[in-house]
Design a protein around this motif. Structure first.
Motif, PDB file in Angstrom:
ATOM      1  N   MET A   1       0.792  -1.283  -0.046  1.00  0.00           N
ATOM      2  CA  MET A   1      -0.087  -0.142  -0.155  1.00  0.00           C
ATOM      3  C   MET A   1       0.768   1.228  -0.106  1.00  0.00           C
ATOM      4  N   ASN A   2       0.608   2.013  -1.085  1.00  0.00           N
ATOM      5  CA  ASN A   2       1.287   3.347  -0.762  1.00  0.00           C
ATOM      6  C   ASN A   2       0.661   4.577  -0.254  1.00  0.00           C
ATOM      7  N   ILE A   3       1.106   4.581   0.936  1.00  0.00           N
ATOM      8  CA  ILE A   3       0.544   5.571   1.888  1.00  0.00           C
ATOM      9  C   ILE A   3       0.556   6.980   1.489  1.00  0.00           C
ATOM     10  N   LYS A   4       1.864   7.204   0.945  1.00  0.00           N
ATOM     11  CA  LYS A   4       2.285   8.662   0.609  1.00  0.00           C
ATOM     12  C   LYS A   4       1.153   9.030  -0.717  1.00  0.00           C
ATOM     13  N   MET A   5       0.872   8.090  -1.598  1.00  0.00           N
ATOM     14  CA  MET A   5      -0.062   8.599  -2.663  1.00  0.00           C
ATOM     15  C   MET A   5      -1.601   8.555  -1.940  1.00  0.00           C
ATOM     16  N   LEU A   6      -1.803   7.705  -1.067  1.00  0.00           N
ATOM     17  CA  LEU A   6      -3.275   7.866  -0.475  1.00  0.00           C
ATOM     18  C   LEU A   6      -3.344   8.981   0.348  1.00  0.00           C
ATOM     19  N   MET A   7      -2.240   9.571   0.857  1.00  0.00           N
ATOM     20  CA  MET A   7      -2.278  10.956   1.522  1.00  0.00           C
ATOM     21  C   MET A   7      -2.645  12.008   0.601  1.00  0.00           C
ATOM     22  N   ASN A   8      -1.846  11.911  -0.581  1.00  0.00           N
ATOM     23  CA  ASN A   8      -1.950  13.068  -1.304  1.00  0.00           C
ATOM     24  C   ASN A   8      -3.367  13.014  -2.147  1.00  0.00           C
ATOM     25  N   MET A   9      -3.746  11.847  -2.665  1.00  0.00           N
ATOM     26  CA  MET A   9      -5.204  11.841  -2.922  1.00  0.00           C
ATOM     27  C   MET A   9      -6.264  12.181  -1.956  1.00  0.00           C
ATOM     28  N   GLN A  10      -6.042  11.907  -0.660  1.00  0.00           N
ATOM     29  CA  GLN A  10      -7.056  12.495   0.446  1.00  0.00           C
ATOM     30  C   GLN A  10      -6.816  13.913   0.387  1.00  0.00           C
ATOM     31  N   ARG A  11      -5.807  14.742   0.471  1.00  0.00           N
ATOM     32  CA  ARG A  11      -5.644  15.824   0.596  1.00  0.00           C
ATOM     33  C   ARG A  11      -6.263  16.695  -0.563  1.00  0.00           C
ATOM     34  N   ASN A  12      -6.083  15.978  -1.734  1.00  0.00           N
ATOM     35  CA  ASN A  12      -6.669  16.793  -2.962  1.00  0.00           C
ATOM     36  C   ASN A  12      -8.090  16.498  -3.019  1.00  0.00           C
ATOM     37  N   LEU A  13      -8.650  15.476  -2.496  1.00  0.00           N
ATOM     38  CA  LEU A  13     -10.353  15.225  -2.339  1.00  0.00           C
ATOM     39  C   LEU A  13     -10.730  16.324  -1.373  1.00  0.00           C
ATOM     40  N   ASN A  14     -10.108  16.579  -0.289  1.00  0.00           N
ATOM     41  CA  ASN A  14     -10.275  17.368   0.973  1.00  0.00           C
ATOM     42  C   ASN A  14     -10.648  18.795   0.339  1.00  0.00           C
ATOM     43  N   GLU A  15      -9.346  19.176  -0.190  1.00  0.00           N
ATOM     44  CA  GLU A  15      -9.591  20.433  -0.881  1.00  0.00           C
ATOM     45  C   GLU A  15     -10.582  20.765  -1.700  1.00  0.00           C
TER      46      GLU A  15
END
Ligand SMILES: O=c1ccn([C@H]2C[C@H](O)[C@@H](COP(=O)(O)OP(=O)(O)OP(=O)(O)O)O2)c(=O)[nH]1
Length: 165
Positions: A1-15
């Motif tokens: 699991m690429n957590i860095k990618m998931l965190m970036n995706m989460q940041r983008n979705l939240n923004e």
């Protein structure tokens, strides 16, 4: 699991959600904690792990996984709110566990999350993530399954914003 990618995706979705709903991120921390607790309840309901009075089996694995990754969206969001920049997976893997242990994991997460309302500490966010990953493993999910399902739901969440959800 690429957590860095998931965190970036989460940041983008939240923004994106902030923009669409004209909100400020600072207003949302406590609501995200409650949203996570609600998702945790929905997850527990799908597993039926605490329903000692019922013979009805747990929901299909995929339905449980879908609830799990809804919760993961909020765990990642809470970690981002706490200023966490990197998350790591637990060093030891957890086996699939029985309903007694699963119940303990749920209760531990409720207790820990409730404390996060008052103690906005990076270490507490790191521990929240670790506890939630351990719950996922205890439910029998692999990291690959979790990542795949997260990616799917993230896409659905964007599509919902596209259509004015
Ligand atoms: O700032 C936010 C707010 C929400 N979400 C995601 C998390 C989760 O994946 C979904 C919300 O959960 P769900 O899909 O259950 O939404 P709902 O509005 O409760 O759906 P329903 O009415 O179908 O129960 O939105 C985020 O990622 N960031």
């Amino acid at each position: 699991m690429n957590i860095k990618m998931l965190m970036n995706m989460q940041r983008n979705l939240n923004e994106r959600i902030l923009r669409e709903h004209n909100l400020k991120n600072e207003e949302l921390y406590k609501k995200r904690l409650l949203a996570f607790l609600v998702e945790l309840g929905e997850l527990a309901n799908e597993t039926r792990s605490f329903k000692y009075w019922s013979m009805k089996p747990a929901s299909e694995e995929n339905e449980i996984l879908e609830e799990y990754v809804d919760g993961l969206h909020f765990v990642l969001s809470i970690c981002l709110d706490l200023g966490i920049e990197a998350l790591t997976l637990p060093t030891e893997r957890t086996e699939k566990e029985d309903n007694d242990i699963i119940t303990d994991h749920f209760l531990g997460l409720y207790e820990h999350t409730s404390k996060l309302a008052e103690h906005r500490l990076i270490e507490s966010g790191l521990l929240l993530f670790e506890k939630y990953i351990i719950l996922g493993e205890a439910l029998g999910f692999t990291y690959e399954q979790i990542e795949e399902s997260y990616l799917k739901k993230n896409e659905v969440n964007h599509a919902r914003q596209d259509s004015g959800y």
